[in-house]
Scaffold this motif. Structure first.
Motif, PDB file in Angstrom:
ATOM      1  N   LYS A  82      -1.306  -5.683   5.134  1.00  0.00           N
ATOM      2  CA  LYS A  82      -0.528  -5.948   4.321  1.00  0.00           C
ATOM      3  C   LYS A  82      -1.007  -5.793   2.663  1.00  0.00           C
ATOM      4  O   LYS A  82      -0.229  -5.415   1.894  1.00  0.00           O
ATOM      5  CB  LYS A  82      -0.043  -7.756   4.622  1.00  0.00           C
ATOM      6  CG  LYS A  82       0.868  -8.266   3.392  1.00  0.00           C
ATOM      7  CD  LYS A  82       1.330  -9.568   3.643  1.00  0.00           C
ATOM      8  CE  LYS A  82       2.066 -10.277   2.678  1.00  0.00           C
ATOM      9  NZ  LYS A  82       1.162 -10.471   1.314  1.00  0.00           N
ATOM     10  N   ASN A  83      -2.030  -6.308   2.577  1.00  0.00           N
ATOM     11  CA  ASN A  83      -2.823  -6.129   1.287  1.00  0.00           C
ATOM     12  C   ASN A  83      -3.000  -4.736   0.956  1.00  0.00           C
ATOM     13  O   ASN A  83      -2.690  -4.390  -0.104  1.00  0.00           O
ATOM     14  CB  ASN A  83      -4.237  -6.771   1.267  1.00  0.00           C
ATOM     15  CG  ASN A  83      -4.228  -8.363   1.275  1.00  0.00           C
ATOM     16  OD1 ASN A  83      -3.226  -8.993   0.848  1.00  0.00           O
ATOM     17  ND2 ASN A  83      -5.322  -8.788   1.700  1.00  0.00           N
ATOM     18  N   TRP A  85      -0.947  -2.450   1.987  1.00  0.00           N
ATOM     19  CA  TRP A  85       0.545  -1.653   1.593  1.00  0.00           C
ATOM     20  C   TRP A  85       0.907  -2.148   0.273  1.00  0.00           C
ATOM     21  O   TRP A  85       1.586  -1.341  -0.355  1.00  0.00           O
ATOM     22  CB  TRP A  85       1.299  -2.019   2.719  1.00  0.00           C
ATOM     23  CG  TRP A  85       1.047  -1.710   4.054  1.00  0.00           C
ATOM     24  CD1 TRP A  85       0.967  -0.238   4.273  1.00  0.00           C
ATOM     25  CD2 TRP A  85       1.409  -2.203   5.472  1.00  0.00           C
ATOM     26  NE1 TRP A  85       1.083   0.065   5.676  1.00  0.00           N
ATOM     27  CE2 TRP A  85       1.181  -1.258   6.325  1.00  0.00           C
ATOM     28  CE3 TRP A  85       1.570  -3.598   5.787  1.00  0.00           C
ATOM     29  CZ2 TRP A  85       1.201  -1.259   7.831  1.00  0.00           C
ATOM     30  CZ3 TRP A  85       1.662  -3.683   7.212  1.00  0.00           C
ATOM     31  CH2 TRP A  85       1.478  -2.619   8.269  1.00  0.00           C
ATOM     32  N   GLU A  86       0.477  -3.382  -0.045  1.00  0.00           N
ATOM     33  CA  GLU A  86       0.940  -3.702  -1.403  1.00  0.00           C
ATOM     34  C   GLU A  86       0.204  -2.973  -2.511  1.00  0.00           C
ATOM     35  O   GLU A  86       0.820  -3.067  -3.507  1.00  0.00           O
ATOM     36  CB  GLU A  86       0.775  -5.296  -1.474  1.00  0.00           C
ATOM     37  CG  GLU A  86       1.758  -6.041  -0.498  1.00  0.00           C
ATOM     38  CD  GLU A  86       1.622  -7.470  -0.819  1.00  0.00           C
ATOM     39  OE1 GLU A  86       2.622  -8.283  -0.433  1.00  0.00           O
ATOM     40  OE2 GLU A  86       0.487  -8.131  -1.169  1.00  0.00           O
ATOM     41  N   LEU A  89       1.915   0.151  -2.805  1.00  0.00           N
ATOM     42  CA  LEU A  89       3.260  -0.109  -3.290  1.00  0.00           C
ATOM     43  C   LEU A  89       2.765   0.161  -4.900  1.00  0.00           C
ATOM     44  O   LEU A  89       3.783   0.844  -5.873  1.00  0.00           O
ATOM     45  CB  LEU A  89       3.935  -1.325  -2.965  1.00  0.00           C
ATOM     46  CG  LEU A  89       5.224  -1.818  -3.841  1.00  0.00           C
ATOM     47  CD1 LEU A  89       6.376  -0.586  -3.857  1.00  0.00           C
ATOM     48  CD2 LEU A  89       5.584  -3.135  -3.406  1.00  0.00           C
ATOM     49  N   GLU A 211       9.745   0.605  -2.836  1.00  0.00           N
ATOM     50  CA  GLU A 211       9.735  -1.068  -2.464  1.00  0.00           C
ATOM     51  C   GLU A 211      10.145  -1.217  -1.188  1.00  0.00           C
ATOM     52  O   GLU A 211       9.611  -1.951  -0.383  1.00  0.00           O
ATOM     53  CB  GLU A 211      10.090  -1.664  -3.866  1.00  0.00           C
ATOM     54  CG  GLU A 211       9.945  -3.115  -3.439  1.00  0.00           C
ATOM     55  CD  GLU A 211      10.282  -4.139  -4.691  1.00  0.00           C
ATOM     56  OE1 GLU A 211       9.889  -5.040  -4.939  1.00  0.00           O
ATOM     57  OE2 GLU A 211      11.131  -3.259  -5.631  1.00  0.00           O
ATOM     58  N   ILE A 214       7.988   0.140   1.550  1.00  0.00           N
ATOM     59  CA  ILE A 214       6.708  -0.649   2.112  1.00  0.00           C
ATOM     60  C   ILE A 214       7.041  -2.139   2.579  1.00  0.00           C
ATOM     61  O   ILE A 214       6.550  -2.420   3.557  1.00  0.00           O
ATOM     62  CB  ILE A 214       6.088  -0.807   0.761  1.00  0.00           C
ATOM     63  CG1 ILE A 214       5.696   0.653   0.386  1.00  0.00           C
ATOM     64  CG2 ILE A 214       4.487  -1.554   1.095  1.00  0.00           C
ATOM     65  CD1 ILE A 214       4.729   1.226   0.930  1.00  0.00           C
ATOM     66  N   TYR A 215       7.984  -2.798   2.128  1.00  0.00           N
ATOM     67  CA  TYR A 215       8.178  -4.296   2.400  1.00  0.00           C
ATOM     68  C   TYR A 215       9.100  -4.311   3.704  1.00  0.00           C
ATOM     69  O   TYR A 215       8.788  -5.040   4.497  1.00  0.00           O
ATOM     70  CB  TYR A 215       8.859  -5.076   1.502  1.00  0.00           C
ATOM     71  CG  TYR A 215       8.084  -5.271   0.476  1.00  0.00           C
ATOM     72  CD1 TYR A 215       7.081  -6.507   0.990  1.00  0.00           C
ATOM     73  CD2 TYR A 215       7.962  -5.121  -1.001  1.00  0.00           C
ATOM     74  CE1 TYR A 215       6.201  -6.946  -0.118  1.00  0.00           C
ATOM     75  CE2 TYR A 215       7.278  -5.578  -1.939  1.00  0.00           C
ATOM     76  CZ  TYR A 215       6.224  -6.561  -1.639  1.00  0.00           C
ATOM     77  OH  TYR A 215       5.300  -6.884  -2.485  1.00  0.00           O
ATOM     78  N   ILE A 218       6.027  -3.764   6.116  1.00  0.00           N
ATOM     79  CA  ILE A 218       5.106  -5.085   6.349  1.00  0.00           C
ATOM     80  C   ILE A 218       6.176  -6.046   7.115  1.00  0.00           C
ATOM     81  O   ILE A 218       5.418  -6.793   8.232  1.00  0.00           O
ATOM     82  CB  ILE A 218       5.231  -5.666   4.813  1.00  0.00           C
ATOM     83  CG1 ILE A 218       4.264  -4.938   4.223  1.00  0.00           C
ATOM     84  CG2 ILE A 218       4.543  -7.203   4.962  1.00  0.00           C
ATOM     85  CD1 ILE A 218       3.872  -5.262   2.475  1.00  0.00           C
TER      86      ILE A 218
END
Length: 231
Positions: A82-83, A85-86, A89, A211, A214-215, A218
């Motif tokens: 998750k980190n 991927w953010e 982003l 965005e 990516i989300y 996640i």
């Protein structure tokens, strides 16, 4: 001038691919130690190409070097991914304006992006029809290519090195137990939307599409984690 690779380097490439395959097939488990001596015995070779192979895999994020413990298979847990991927982003949205500018003035770039999407859609379609681990793992090549092309548009070496260093695509193979053919159709549609917004030269639309992509990813992995399908 193209640099000629030595026999040891070519052997290291071969060993790296074999280790990569074993990690992706989970013959080598997450967190497992990878002692050089045992790998030498397994592959019937000397230490030098094995060490070179392991260093390659450290660079790509599949293996980690632990002080006083040697090399281990990287553990891909949800929070780390998750980190990453953010962070992806943040970088990809920063590069959106540069990508749109490139699309406005460079026809070769537009053709390249469209070809990457065409191949990506074909690969996703194949995996949707035949959802196997082998087909799923093959998706990351074109998936990574599309996002990397966008980031390259910033023409900033430090940003590119930072993006490569995230190795955000390296653990994609663990997603086989998180995705389904239906979620892959969603990813396919999101990639198409990203390229559509790029072709429209809409910076805000491109940022929003990135965005959402990516989300959405996640969320797929978060749900799988809650259901026990991911670490």
């Amino acid at each position: 001038m193209q640099q000629i690779r030595t026999g040891s380097e070519l052997l290291a490439d071969e060993i790296a691919q074999k280790i990569r395959d074993k990690i992706q097939n989970q013959e080598y488990k997450a967190g497992q130690r990878l002692p050089v001596r045992l790998l030498c015995e397994e592959f019937g070779t000397s230490e030098t190409p094995v060490k070179q192979a392991l260093n390659q895999l450290v660079t790509t994020g599949l293996v980690v070097s632990v002080p006083k413990c040697g090399m281990r298979v990287r553990t891909f847990n949800f929070l780390d991914m998750k980190n990453n991927w953010e962070a992806r982003l943040m970088v990809e949205q920063f590069c959106a304006a540069s990508a749109v500018e490139m699309a406005r003035r460079n026809e070769r770039f537009v053709t390249r992006i469209q070809e990457i999407l065409r191949i990506s859609n074909a690969e996703y379609g194949r995996c949707i029809q035949d959802y196997t681990k082998e087909n799923f793992i093959s998706l990351h090549v074109q998936d990574r290519a599309l996002h990397t092309e966008l980031v390259k548009c910033c023409q900033n070496t430090q940003i590119m090195e930072m993006y490569d260093g995230l190795n955000a695509h390296s653990g994609m193979f663990v997603g086989f137990h998180c995705h389904t053919p239906d979620t892959l159709r969603g990813v396919q549609a999101q990639h198409t939307e990203i390229v559509d917004q790029l072709m429209l030269c809409d910076v805000d639309g491109l940022k929003k599409a990135i965005e959402q992509h990516i989300y959405s990813t996640i969320q797929i992995y978060r749900l799988a984690k809650m259901q026990g399908g991911a670490r």
